[in-house]
Design a protein around this motif. Structure first.
Motif, mmCIF file in Angstrom:
data_model
loop_
_atom_site.group_PDB
_atom_site.id
_atom_site.type_symbol
_atom_site.label_atom_id
_atom_site.label_comp_id
_atom_site.label_asym_id
_atom_site.label_seq_id
_atom_site.Cartn_x
_atom_site.Cartn_y
_atom_site.Cartn_z
ATOM 1 N N GLU A 15 1.229 -0.934 -0.153
ATOM 2 C CA GLU A 15 -0.269 -0.123 -0.105
ATOM 3 C C GLU A 15 1.077 1.183 -0.271
ATOM 4 N N GLY A 16 0.517 2.137 -1.107
ATOM 5 C CA GLY A 16 1.627 3.591 -0.688
ATOM 6 C C GLY A 16 2.624 3.628 -2.043
ATOM 7 N N ASP A 17 4.268 3.549 -1.535
ATOM 8 C CA ASP A 17 4.792 4.036 -2.868
ATOM 9 C C ASP A 17 5.637 2.932 -2.652
ATOM 10 N N GLN A 125 1.760 5.426 -4.808
ATOM 11 C CA GLN A 125 0.521 4.758 -5.400
ATOM 12 C C GLN A 125 0.126 5.334 -6.502
ATOM 13 N N GLY A 126 -0.108 4.046 -7.214
ATOM 14 C CA GLY A 126 -0.730 4.220 -8.032
ATOM 15 C C GLY A 126 0.377 4.746 -10.025
ATOM 16 N N GLU A 129 2.250 -1.419 -10.741
ATOM 17 C CA GLU A 129 1.116 -2.651 -10.097
ATOM 18 C C GLU A 129 2.134 -3.563 -10.490
ATOM 19 N N ARG A 152 -6.580 -6.275 -6.268
ATOM 20 C CA ARG A 152 -6.729 -4.709 -7.003
ATOM 21 C C ARG A 152 -6.767 -4.837 -8.526
ATOM 22 N N HIS A 162 -5.942 1.037 -8.154
ATOM 23 C CA HIS A 162 -6.270 0.575 -6.515
ATOM 24 C C HIS A 162 -6.026 1.941 -5.236
ATOM 25 N N ARG A 163 -6.462 1.903 -4.670
ATOM 26 C CA ARG A 163 -6.543 2.632 -3.346
ATOM 27 C C ARG A 163 -6.925 2.415 -2.325
ATOM 28 N N THR A 167 -7.651 5.745 1.975
ATOM 29 C CA THR A 167 -6.819 6.806 1.167
ATOM 30 C C THR A 167 -8.580 7.092 0.048
ATOM 31 N N ALA A 168 -9.084 5.992 -0.461
ATOM 32 C CA ALA A 168 -10.499 6.091 -1.743
ATOM 33 C C ALA A 168 -10.790 8.127 -1.594
#
Length: 175
Positions: A15-17, A125-126, A129, A152, A162-163, A167-168
Motif C-alpha cells: 500500500e503506498g509508494d 501509489q497509482g 502494479e 486489486r 487501486h487505493r 485513502t479512496a
C-alpha cells in the motif's frame, strides 16, 4: 524464496509508494581480485546488517547477475527517507565503505578495476502494479506480502487505480 508456487494470479500487498533501489558493481579487470573482491563482499555484509535491524527500512531484496562481470541487488524499501538515512548513517557499513572509496579517490589510489552504480526509483501509489502467475512470492510481493489479484483488480489498469479504503475518494452524493 519459498519453493512452492501459489496457484493462480497474485499481486503484491504493498500500500503506498514503491521505493526501489538497484545497486551493483561491474568487474572491469578480473585479474585485479584485490580491488574488486572487497567490493563484491561488501554488499552481502550490508544486507546482513540491514536484515538484523528491520527498523532501518529494507523490506526485501533480490540478488541478480547480468553477466559474469556484473552483479546487482534489487532492494525494496519502506520509504525514501529510510533509504537516505541508511546511506548516510555513520554507524552503517555502507557509510564506512563509501568513505573509504572517497578517500582512495581523493588520494589518487582509486583504480578503474571495478565499477559501481545505483539507480533509485520512487513509484507513487497509482504508479506501480504487479502480477504473479503460479509463482512463489517474488520481488515486491516477497518484500511486502501477497494478495489474490482480485483484491486489486484483474487488469493492470485496475491495479494501478487501486487505493486503500482509507485513502479512496469519498463518495459524492448524487454521483
Amino acid at each position: 524464496m519459498p519453493a512452492t508456487p501459489i496457484p493462480g494470479r497474485t499481486t503484491a500487498a504493498l500500500e503506498g509508494d514503491a521505493v526501489v533501489l538497484l545497486i551493483g558493481m561491474r568487474i572491469n579487470h578480473f585479474w585485479a581480485v584485490h580491488q574488486w573482491l572487497p567490493v563484491f563482499l561488501a554488499m552481502p555484509r550490508m544486507l546482513r546488517e540491514l536484515a538484523k535491524d528491520p527498523a532501518r527500512g529494507l523490506l526485501g531484496r533480490v540478488l541478480l547477475t547480468a553477466s559474469p562481470r556484473t552483479y546487482y541487488v534489487v532492494q525494496y524499501w519502506d520509504s525514501k527517507e529510510s533509504l537516505y538515512a541508511y546511506a548516510a548513517a555513520p554507524d552503517g557499513y555502507h557509510h564506512r565503505m563509501w568513505s573509504l572509496l572517497n578517500r582512495k579517490e581523493r588520494a589518487g589510489k582509486a583504480r578503474q578495476h571495478v565499477g559501481l552504480w545505483h539507480e533509485t526509483y520512487i513509484a507513487p501509489q497509482g504508479g506501480h502494479e504487479s502480477i504473479y502467475f503460479d509463482m512463489p512470492p517474488f520481488g515486491l510481493a516477497a518484500a511486502t506480502g501477497v494478495l489474490p489479484v482480485e483484491r486489486r483488480g484483474r487488469t493492470a489498469a485496475a491495479r494501478l487505480a487501486h487505493r486503500p479504503a482509507d485513502t479512496a475518494p469519498a463518495d459524492t452524493p448524487g454521483t
